[in-house]
Design a protein around this motif. Sequence first.
Motif, PDB file in Angstrom:
ATOM      1  N   LEU A  27       3.888  -4.669  -3.551  1.00 36.60           N
ATOM      2  CA  LEU A  27       2.404  -4.634  -4.145  1.00 36.60           C
ATOM      3  C   LEU A  27       1.896  -3.220  -4.179  1.00 36.60           C
ATOM      4  N   LEU A  28       2.204  -2.421  -3.406  1.00 36.54           N
ATOM      5  CA  LEU A  28       1.831  -0.889  -3.325  1.00 36.54           C
ATOM      6  C   LEU A  28       3.135  -0.110  -2.659  1.00 36.54           C
ATOM      7  N   PRO A  29       4.052   0.317  -3.577  1.00 39.45           N
ATOM      8  CA  PRO A  29       4.976   1.189  -3.154  1.00 39.45           C
ATOM      9  C   PRO A  29       4.495   2.612  -3.297  1.00 39.45           C
ATOM     10  N   PRO A  30       5.110   3.484  -2.258  1.00 42.49           N
ATOM     11  CA  PRO A  30       4.564   4.716  -2.219  1.00 42.49           C
ATOM     12  C   PRO A  30       5.370   5.559  -3.731  1.00 42.49           C
ATOM     13  N   ALA A  31       4.428   6.686  -3.859  1.00 40.34           N
ATOM     14  CA  ALA A  31       5.020   7.449  -4.883  1.00 40.34           C
ATOM     15  C   ALA A  31       6.166   8.099  -4.635  1.00 40.34           C
ATOM     16  N   PHE A  32       6.572   8.560  -3.367  1.00 38.89           N
ATOM     17  CA  PHE A  32       7.722   9.207  -3.035  1.00 38.89           C
ATOM     18  C   PHE A  32       8.264   8.829  -1.690  1.00 38.89           C
TER      19      PHE A  32
END
Length: 337
Positions: A27-32
Amino acid sequence: MRLTISEFARVVGLAPSALRFYDDCGLLPPAFVDAANGYRYYDRSQQTRARLLRDLREIDLPLPEVRIALDADPADVADLVRSHLRTLEAKSTATREAATRLLTQLLSHQTTAALGGPELASAIRQVSPTAAATAEYPGLDCVLIEFSPDEITFVATDRYRLAVRTVRPVEFGGVAGRVLVRADELAQVSRWAAAGDVVRVEVDGGLVLVRGDESRELAVVDAEYPAYQQILDGLTPPVCRVVVDRVQLLDALVGRDVVAFDIDSGSLSIGDEVKLDAIGSGAVRVGLTASMLAAALETSVGPDVLLEICEPARPVVVRSADQGTFTTLVMPVRLDG
């Protein structure tokens, strides 16, 4: 500018543990993600999505509907929220009426909790099958029910599995306490409890369930029960957390005995025959008894299940991705070679 998971959590009002879970769910993966140490970093452009996710979960919108809402048009999200609020308002009305009845009937020396009937039935169905099938070990053929103003906890174990489900009471009176009741007797009232909007649970020598004008009485068992909370507190942080399709995993266990799971962040393999898509972090190889894991999956809910593995010799934690109040621990087995 990249933010650490702790910094991003403070900015958007979500706990770091929640951010890790929403990453596992996709649902909300990190950018890096730093490949060297696994640290997650977020971009400020993700704040709007994170706050929407936070607000949707704060109104108890189910995870499958949150998944849809995050990528929907604002008008469609508004319709979804209005529909959910109508459901909550109907439940709130029924709750107030039941609470009024309770307040006129409670006795000061009783411990009484009012629970939603479907929630109580769900807890019974999820936990009862984990109790031991015989009375060979006194108390393990029972379900432990712990009462407190904040939550009612249902616990069962057969030494190889441990199931824990919490339910928030609509109303609570009296003092905190705990009782043991036979798992088979408790299971027999599950369907009856599900038919009531609210079921009153009274502890006064025995255990009495009251639904409207009907009641069911269960005998209380006098026996010692394992210190299950010590087991939960003793779990070390998982080295591997993956979300996988619950039904597909359950189907893959049919006809198997002991199975070897090879898990990495992108897949879950069972031997050389089965490979399922998975979302998560970490990699591990662990052995499980298929029937034990299948029983945990059958009592879970929702399309997805979250597996947490500390190490191959420690219990595997099975959580429902849609119902964080239900947890099962399954003991691993040694793999040859």
